[in-house]
Design a protein around this motif. Structure first.
Motif, PDB file in Angstrom:
ATOM      1  N   GLY A 230       0.811  -1.213   0.000  1.00 46.16           N
ATOM      2  CA  GLY A 230       0.000   0.000   0.000  1.00 46.16           C
ATOM      3  C   GLY A 230       0.840   1.256   0.000  1.00 46.16           C
ATOM      4  O   GLY A 230       1.935   1.315  -0.569  1.00 46.16           O
ATOM      5  N   ASP A 231       0.331   2.263   0.671  1.00 46.84           N
ATOM      6  CA  ASP A 231       0.976   3.569   0.722  1.00 46.84           C
ATOM      7  C   ASP A 231       2.152   3.516   1.694  1.00 46.84           C
ATOM      8  O   ASP A 231       1.978   3.267   2.888  1.00 46.84           O
ATOM      9  CB  ASP A 231      -0.048   4.620   1.170  1.00 46.84           C
ATOM     10  N   TRP A 232       3.372   3.745   1.205  1.00 45.19           N
ATOM     11  CA  TRP A 232       4.544   3.668   2.070  1.00 45.19           C
ATOM     12  C   TRP A 232       5.178   5.052   2.291  1.00 45.19           C
ATOM     13  O   TRP A 232       6.380   5.187   2.408  1.00 45.19           O
ATOM     14  CB  TRP A 232       5.580   2.679   1.535  1.00 45.19           C
ATOM     15  N   LYS A 233       4.330   6.061   2.393  1.00 41.23           N
ATOM     16  CA  LYS A 233       4.832   7.388   2.689  1.00 41.23           C
ATOM     17  C   LYS A 233       5.631   7.387   3.991  1.00 41.23           C
ATOM     18  O   LYS A 233       5.333   6.637   4.917  1.00 41.23           O
ATOM     19  CB  LYS A 233       3.680   8.387   2.812  1.00 41.23           C
ATOM     20  N   SER A 234       6.608   8.260   4.045  1.00 43.51           N
ATOM     21  CA  SER A 234       7.408   8.394   5.260  1.00 43.51           C
ATOM     22  C   SER A 234       6.606   9.121   6.328  1.00 43.51           C
ATOM     23  O   SER A 234       5.567   9.736   6.050  1.00 43.51           O
ATOM     24  CB  SER A 234       8.690   9.173   4.958  1.00 43.51           C
ATOM     25  N   ALA A 235       7.112   9.067   7.564  1.00 41.39           N
ATOM     26  CA  ALA A 235       6.442   9.780   8.651  1.00 41.39           C
ATOM     27  C   ALA A 235       6.409  11.282   8.369  1.00 41.39           C
ATOM     28  O   ALA A 235       5.417  11.963   8.657  1.00 41.39           O
ATOM     29  CB  ALA A 235       7.170   9.503   9.965  1.00 41.39           C
ATOM     30  N   ALA A 236       7.488  11.815   7.770  1.00 40.68           N
ATOM     31  CA  ALA A 236       7.507  13.237   7.434  1.00 40.68           C
ATOM     32  C   ALA A 236       6.481  13.553   6.354  1.00 40.68           C
ATOM     33  O   ALA A 236       5.821  14.596   6.388  1.00 40.68           O
ATOM     34  CB  ALA A 236       8.901  13.645   6.974  1.00 40.68           C
ATOM     35  N   GLY A 237       6.340  12.653   5.394  1.00 33.57           N
ATOM     36  CA  GLY A 237       5.364  12.873   4.329  1.00 33.57           C
ATOM     37  C   GLY A 237       3.938  12.852   4.836  1.00 33.57           C
ATOM     38  O   GLY A 237       3.067  13.566   4.310  1.00 33.57           O
ATOM     39  N   ARG A 238       3.677  12.057   5.839  1.00 34.99           N
ATOM     40  CA  ARG A 238       2.324  12.004   6.411  1.00 34.99           C
ATOM     41  C   ARG A 238       2.053  13.237   7.286  1.00 34.99           C
ATOM     42  O   ARG A 238       0.954  13.785   7.282  1.00 34.99           O
ATOM     43  CB  ARG A 238       2.154  10.728   7.230  1.00 34.99           C
ATOM     44  N   ALA A 239       3.072  13.654   8.022  1.00 35.93           N
ATOM     45  CA  ALA A 239       2.874  14.787   8.923  1.00 35.93           C
ATOM     46  C   ALA A 239       2.782  16.109   8.176  1.00 35.93           C
ATOM     47  O   ALA A 239       2.098  17.042   8.628  1.00 35.93           O
ATOM     48  CB  ALA A 239       4.014  14.840   9.937  1.00 35.93           C
ATOM     49  N   PRO A 245       1.010  15.576  -5.961  1.00 32.87           N
ATOM     50  CA  PRO A 245       1.237  14.128  -5.844  1.00 32.87           C
ATOM     51  C   PRO A 245       2.592  13.745  -6.423  1.00 32.87           C
ATOM     52  O   PRO A 245       3.204  14.515  -7.178  1.00 32.87           O
ATOM     53  CB  PRO A 245       0.083  13.522  -6.656  1.00 32.87           C
ATOM     54  N   PRO A 246       3.082  12.561  -6.086  1.00 34.78           N
ATOM     55  CA  PRO A 246       4.394  12.142  -6.601  1.00 34.78           C
ATOM     56  C   PRO A 246       4.384  11.983  -8.123  1.00 34.78           C
ATOM     57  O   PRO A 246       3.360  11.651  -8.716  1.00 34.78           O
ATOM     58  CB  PRO A 246       4.647  10.808  -5.892  1.00 34.78           C
ATOM     59  N   THR A 247       5.533  12.229  -8.745  1.00 35.56           N
ATOM     60  CA  THR A 247       5.658  12.065 -10.195  1.00 35.56           C
ATOM     61  C   THR A 247       5.961  10.622 -10.574  1.00 35.56           C
ATOM     62  O   THR A 247       5.861  10.262 -11.749  1.00 35.56           O
ATOM     63  CB  THR A 247       6.775  12.970 -10.736  1.00 35.56           C
ATOM     64  N   ALA A 248       6.346   9.809  -9.608  1.00 34.80           N
ATOM     65  CA  ALA A 248       6.629   8.395  -9.873  1.00 34.80           C
ATOM     66  C   ALA A 248       6.146   7.569  -8.694  1.00 34.80           C
ATOM     67  O   ALA A 248       6.346   7.942  -7.532  1.00 34.80           O
ATOM     68  CB  ALA A 248       8.124   8.181 -10.092  1.00 34.80           C
ATOM     69  N   ARG A 249       5.500   6.467  -8.994  1.00 40.37           N
ATOM     70  CA  ARG A 249       5.045   5.544  -7.951  1.00 40.37           C
ATOM     71  C   ARG A 249       5.769   4.214  -8.145  1.00 40.37           C
ATOM     72  O   ARG A 249       5.789   3.661  -9.244  1.00 40.37           O
ATOM     73  CB  ARG A 249       3.530   5.356  -8.008  1.00 40.37           C
ATOM     74  N   TYR A 250       6.342   3.726  -7.074  1.00 37.63           N
ATOM     75  CA  TYR A 250       7.093   2.479  -7.131  1.00 37.63           C
ATOM     76  C   TYR A 250       7.176   1.915  -5.733  1.00 37.63           C
ATOM     77  O   TYR A 250       6.750   2.555  -4.756  1.00 37.63           O
ATOM     78  CB  TYR A 250       8.495   2.720  -7.696  1.00 37.63           C
ATOM     79  N   GLN A 251       7.723   0.729  -5.616  1.00 41.17           N
ATOM     80  CA  GLN A 251       7.969   0.109  -4.321  1.00 41.17           C
ATOM     81  C   GLN A 251       9.466  -0.059  -4.125  1.00 41.17           C
ATOM     82  O   GLN A 251      10.194  -0.405  -5.066  1.00 41.17           O
ATOM     83  CB  GLN A 251       7.277  -1.251  -4.227  1.00 41.17           C
ATOM     84  N   PRO A 252       9.951   0.192  -2.922  1.00 36.52           N
ATOM     85  CA  PRO A 252      11.389   0.071  -2.676  1.00 36.52           C
ATOM     86  C   PRO A 252      11.794  -1.388  -2.533  1.00 36.52           C
ATOM     87  O   PRO A 252      10.963  -2.305  -2.612  1.00 36.52           O
ATOM     88  CB  PRO A 252      11.563   0.838  -1.365  1.00 36.52           C
ATOM     89  N   PHE A 253      13.091  -1.592  -2.294  1.00 37.88           N
ATOM     90  CA  PHE A 253      13.608  -2.927  -2.045  1.00 37.88           C
ATOM     91  C   PHE A 253      12.847  -3.571  -0.882  1.00 37.88           C
ATOM     92  O   PHE A 253      12.532  -2.889   0.098  1.00 37.88           O
ATOM     93  CB  PHE A 253      15.101  -2.823  -1.700  1.00 37.88           C
ATOM     94  N   PRO A 254      12.463  -4.863  -0.982  1.00 39.53           N
ATOM     95  CA  PRO A 254      12.976  -5.876  -1.897  1.00 39.53           C
ATOM     96  C   PRO A 254      12.325  -5.944  -3.276  1.00 39.53           C
ATOM     97  O   PRO A 254      12.651  -6.844  -4.047  1.00 39.53           O
ATOM     98  CB  PRO A 254      12.728  -7.179  -1.131  1.00 39.53           C
TER      99      PRO A 254
END
Length: 760
Positions: A230-239, A245-254
């Motif tokens: 799902g949404d993996w925004k950072s704590a700073a991004g949520r606060a 909105p982001p220009t690219a959507r992806y999932q980090p490692f792994p």
């Protein structure tokens, strides 16, 4: 870019030969035409000429010389721009490392944007500052609270300047050490793809886009990370919600994801119309030699008895200036080649990170060789492609990490600009099937200029160690792999050695930057004041160009001294280190005090840090890595200052591993054309054992009386390392505002709540 060097060389060659013959040569003349024109010197110089014709020839040659110098100045500006963009991004890293949020935000343009992961886009400096501060823990700064580490190294730059010189793009790698003492410790890693803009002559960050690949707990490392959902925004991004909105959507490692590249493949994307500079430079030198011999031939030469004295004097002056420009052209070409090779190797690292074997293989010359550890030698691109595939499938597997940072380059371009050799360092981070590994090693590579396109001719990776992540390089060494049965090499290894606990020193591909350096040739280009105004103007331009080229070479040579220092520390080459110091140079490491002069530096190293060389140090590791250099040369070109990050892997196999994190603020002096250390000062941020890392362990700063020999002077400043907070003063002003960095907030490093000191 390569085509520009060819045009410059041809133009200057034409200028040199036309100066004394009076024969106009097109700026598009080939090297052969320039060489033929040089042969015409003795034919035309023997014929008497009217003063009017001589004056006309001088005016024409002055115009050609002005055009050539203008072209060279543009080339120097582009290389200046590359250095300025590197300084800008590295300064950003040094500011956020220490919680200087305002200084970091000031590096951005008014309409800049900031984007990290999938948090979205933040627009404008005020919003960017707020986002930086929140991501760094929310302390207003400048400075960090007691017990926090927030080191975000800016590494492996690949910079491209737009043809108009107004915008630029850069790819960077970040390795981050994050955490709070006795609470948490984390690794971070990712890639930047940034855009920069030049406004009123000052480079600024226009678009910062960070693609975080992972943030992993120190104990378990990156290999144990679970897939995000799902949404993996950072704590700073949520606060602090973003403006867009982001220009690219992806999932980090792994998950497997490759941040887009702003650049084309340095080999397959290069213009095939480009030609090698070396042929043009050789013709230029031959023409200059012939002109010199013609000029000494009495009345037969250009400086002979025919014509008025003032005309003959002007001819000689134009010839001297043209030869000065020719040397500048050659120096600029070699510096440009160094930049291209650094981009080439950086691109190789970014490609193998993501399993892009075809792109990586394309960087090699047709008959190149590839050697990794003790796996043997692979010859030719087809076989190299198969050898690269031993690291994994194309694009890698889900959960596979294959990070090979390309760091600490020392590039040696041959004088003919046809071949080069370089040493690189790589801190390797691997993961597969839920298991993680650390690795470290050095590259000794060779390169070839293939019709204007630099390619890898030989890649040789010497492995220092591989170790299981959870154990580190102390008890967890992994023996080197031998030749593959699935893809056998063409030849056995060229050198047989063991990795840690074995100790091996690869041959150094470069001479000591001080003892093996050749003093630069400096020429006074100031002529008699009676010269024509037009020639005086060109002379002034040539003088400015010479100083700019000298400054560019100064930066490159200082980088070389500092990086060589790191490689010498790695292998306990103490005499080589002492040789890098000026006669009155000083050495101050941590809180040990100050040692004065090369002899005392050597005494400190041998007595305090052990015997010379590694032959008696079975199982010991001293890796002392030098990254993120910001160098500023004084206007007089005699002194310079530099800030560097030192990332240290120390300890003994079968014993304990140690992390070290330090900053250098050094002063350099140019002694008879050779750059040397004047003052070396390193302040440790953190020393911690491998087990538990910077979460649970911290080594206090060393004391002056902690081991022999005693220093000549006490420490210049007494401070405490992590978990306390200390800022080694910045030698440079903010690259955008021109203002010095403010002192840290009084609460920085203390236990007082930082919000009490927030501006009201």
């Amino acid at each position: 870019m390569r085509a520009r060097s060819v045009r410059v060389a041809t133009t200057i060659a034409a200028i040199v030969v036309s100066v004394t013959t009076g024969v106009a040569i097109s700026t598009a003349a080939s090297a052969a035409a320039a060489d033929e024109a040089a042969n015409a010197v003795t034919r035309t110089a023997a014929s008497p000429r009217a003063d009017a014709a001589q004056r006309l020839a001088v005016r024409r040659n002055v115009a050609q010389l002005r055009a050539g110098i203008t072209t060279l100045a543009a080339e120097a500006t582009r290389l200046d721009d590359v250095n300025a963009v590197k300084k800008l991004q590295r300064a950003y890293g040094y500011y956020i490392d220490k919680g200087f949020w305002g200084e970091a935000a000031a590096l951005f343009a008014d309409d800049a944007t900031f984007e990290s992961g999938v948090d979205g886009v933040y627009a404008g400096r005020a919003r960017i500052r707020a986002r930086l501060m929140l991501a760094g823990g929310g302390n207003p700064g400048p400075g960090l609270p007691y017990g926090q580490i927030y080191h975000r190294m800016q590494l492996q730059p690949l910079i491209d300047i737009a043809p108009d010189g107004r915008t630029a793009w850069g790819r960077w790698r970040e390795i981050a050490l994050l955490g709070h003492f006795h609470h948490d410790a984390e690794w971070g890693g990712g890639v930047y793809e940034n855009e920069y803009v030049k406004q009123d002559g000052v480079w600024k960050i226009l678009k910062l886009h960070y693609y975080p690949n992972f943030v992993a707990p120190y104990d378990t490392g990156w290999a144990k990370l679970a897939p995000v959902e799902g949404d993996w925004k950072s704590a700073a991004g949520r606060a602090l919600p973003a403006d867009r909105p982001p220009t690219a959507r992806y999932q980090p490692f792994p998950a497997a994801f490759t941040p887009p590249f702003h650049y084309r493949n340095p080999v397959t994307g290069a213009s095939r119309a480009d030609r090698a500079y070396s042929r043009e430079a050789a013709a230029l030198e031959a023409a200059a030699r012939r002109l010199g011999s013609a000029g000494s031939a009495g009345s037969a030469g250009p400086a002979g008895a025919s014509g008025r004295p003032e005309v003959r004097e002007a001819q000689k002056e134009v010839q001297a200036l043209a030869q000065l420009a020719a040397r500048a052209a050659r120096d600029l070409a070699l510096l440009e080649s160094q930049r291209q090779i650094e981009n080439l190797q950086a691109a190789y690292g970014y490609y193998i990170d993501k399993g892009l074997w075809n792109e990586a293989d394309a960087l090699f010359s047709r008959n190149a060789t590839y050697e990794y550890g003790q796996q043997g030698v692979y010859v030719g691109r087809a076989h190299i492609r198969k050898a690269l595939g031993l690291m994994g499938p194309s694009g890698l597997e889900s959960g596979q990490l294959n990070d090979y940072p390309m760091l600490q380059p020392i590039v040696e371009v041959a004088p003919d600009n046809r071949t080069a050799r370089a040493r690189w360092r790589s801190d390797v981070m691997l993961a597969k099937d839920g298991k993680g590994e650390w690795g470290e090693g050095e590259y000794d590579n060779e390169y070839v200029n293939d019709h204007g396109v630099w390619k890898i001719a030989k890649l040789h990776f010497y492995v220092t160690f591989f170790a299981r992540y959870d154990e580190g390089w102390g008890p967890g060494d992994i023996p080197l792999q031998g030749p593959s049965a699935a893809v056998p090499p063409d030849r056995p290894p060229t050198e047989v050695y063991r990795s840690l606990p074995g100790v091996y020193t690869p041959p150094y591909p470069y001479p000591n930057p001080v003892t093996g350096a050749v003093p630069s040739i400096e020429q006074d280009v100031h002529g008699p004041s009676s010269l024509p105004a037009s020639l005086l103007e060109v002379e002034a331009s040539a003088d400015r160009l010479a100083h700019r080229v000298e400054s560019l070479r100064d930066h490159a040579q200082i980088d070389r001294v500092q990086r060589a220092y790191g490689y010498y520390v790695d292998k306990a080459q103490w005499p080589q280190i002492a040789a890098l110091f000026a006669p009155g140079g000083t050495y101050e490491i941590g809180g040990r005090g100050i040692f004065i002069g090369p002899k005392r530096v050597l005494e400190y190293l041998v007595t305090g840090l052990g015997p010379i060389g590694m032959s008696t140090r079975e199982g010991e590791i001293l890796n002392h890595q030098q990254f993120q250099g910001i160098v500023d040369v004084a206007p007089d070109g005699k002194t310079a200052k530099g800030r560097w990050t030192a990332f240290i892997m120390g300890g003994t196999a079968k014993g304990s591993g140690i992390w070290g994190d330090a900053l250098y603020e050094n002063t350099y002096v140019k002694d008879h054309g050779v750059w040397k250390f004047a003052h070396v000062r390193a302040a440790f941020n953190m020393y911690a054992p491998y087990k538990g890392g910077w979460r649970d362990g911290a080594v206090p700063n060393t004391r002056p009386d902690s081991f022999a020999p005693p220093p000549d002077l006490p420490p210049s400043h007494v401070y405490l390392t992590y978990p306390s907070f200390y800022v080694l003063p910045f030698h440079y002003v903010n690259p955008v505002t021109g203002e010095p960095a403010p002192p840290p907030n009084p609460a920085a490093g203390g236990v007082a709540p930082m919000q009490l000191y927030a501006p009201r």
